[in-house]
Design a protein around this motif. Structure first.
Motif, PDB file in Angstrom:
ATOM      1  N   SER A   1       0.826  -1.208   0.000  1.00  0.00           N
ATOM      2  CA  SER A   1       0.000   0.000   0.000  1.00  0.00           C
ATOM      3  C   SER A   1       0.862   1.260   0.000  1.00  0.00           C
ATOM      4  CB  SER A   1      -0.919  -0.010   1.219  1.00  0.00           C
ATOM      5  OG  SER A   1      -0.140  -0.076   2.396  1.00  0.00           O
ATOM      6  N   GLU A   2       1.737   1.350  -1.002  1.00  0.00           N
ATOM      7  CA  GLU A   2       2.634   2.506  -1.007  1.00  0.00           C
ATOM      8  C   GLU A   2       1.961   3.808  -1.424  1.00  0.00           C
ATOM      9  OE1 GLU A   2       2.973   0.242  -4.795  1.00  0.00           O
ATOM     10  OE2 GLU A   2       3.568  -0.306  -2.800  1.00  0.00           O
ATOM     11  N   SER A   3       0.871   3.721  -2.128  1.00  0.00           N
ATOM     12  CA  SER A   3       0.238   4.949  -2.607  1.00  0.00           C
ATOM     13  C   SER A   3      -1.152   5.150  -2.001  1.00  0.00           C
ATOM     14  CB  SER A   3       0.151   4.913  -4.136  1.00  0.00           C
ATOM     15  OG  SER A   3      -0.663   3.827  -4.527  1.00  0.00           O
ATOM     16  N   SER A   4      -1.293   4.842  -0.739  1.00  0.00           N
ATOM     17  CA  SER A   4      -2.597   5.044  -0.105  1.00  0.00           C
ATOM     18  C   SER A   4      -2.393   5.759   1.234  1.00  0.00           C
ATOM     19  CB  SER A   4      -3.295   3.702   0.122  1.00  0.00           C
ATOM     20  OG  SER A   4      -2.586   2.944   1.074  1.00  0.00           O
ATOM     21  N   ALA A   5      -3.486   6.136   1.823  1.00  0.00           N
ATOM     22  CA  ALA A   5      -3.414   6.791   3.130  1.00  0.00           C
ATOM     23  C   ALA A   5      -2.899   5.818   4.191  1.00  0.00           C
ATOM     24  CB  ALA A   5      -4.783   7.329   3.527  1.00  0.00           C
TER      25      ALA A   5
ATOM     26  N   GLY B   1      -0.773   3.454   3.664  1.00  0.00           N
ATOM     27  CA  GLY B   1       0.671   3.384   3.457  1.00  0.00           C
ATOM     28  C   GLY B   1       1.398   4.546   4.096  1.00  0.00           C
TER      29      GLY B   1
END
Length: 87
Positions: free
Chosen positions: A49-53, A55
């Protein structure tokens, strides 16, 4: 009269490598615990989840664990240095 320097043999003036290693091992273990504690949040961020909240929150959690761990390590080093100076 100056106090004796830690980790130096007063008779020969050489370093006491066995004592240095015996002091370095607990410090390395403490650092390892702090780093190991921060790895799971970073692994979740890296692998999922590198591009989520979520993450971003997990990355902040990993940073917080490392910051607190660095403070604990510094307090240990200072306390142990005071103990060694008293010997």
């Amino acid at each position: 009269m100056p106090s004796p320097r830690p980790f130096i043999d007063p008779a020969t003036g050489e370093l006491e490598t066995a004592r240095i290693i015996s002091e370095a091992v607990p410090l390395a273990k403490l650092i390892g615990v702090c780093v190991t504690g921060s790895l799971p949040p970073y692994a979740i961020v890296f692998f999922g989840s590198e591009s989520s909240a979520l993450g971003a929150l997990l990355a902040l959690l990993g940073d917080f664990i490392l910051a607190v761990g660095a403070g604990v390590v510094l307090m240990y080093v200072i306390a142990r240095g005071i103990q060694l100076a008293g010997e």
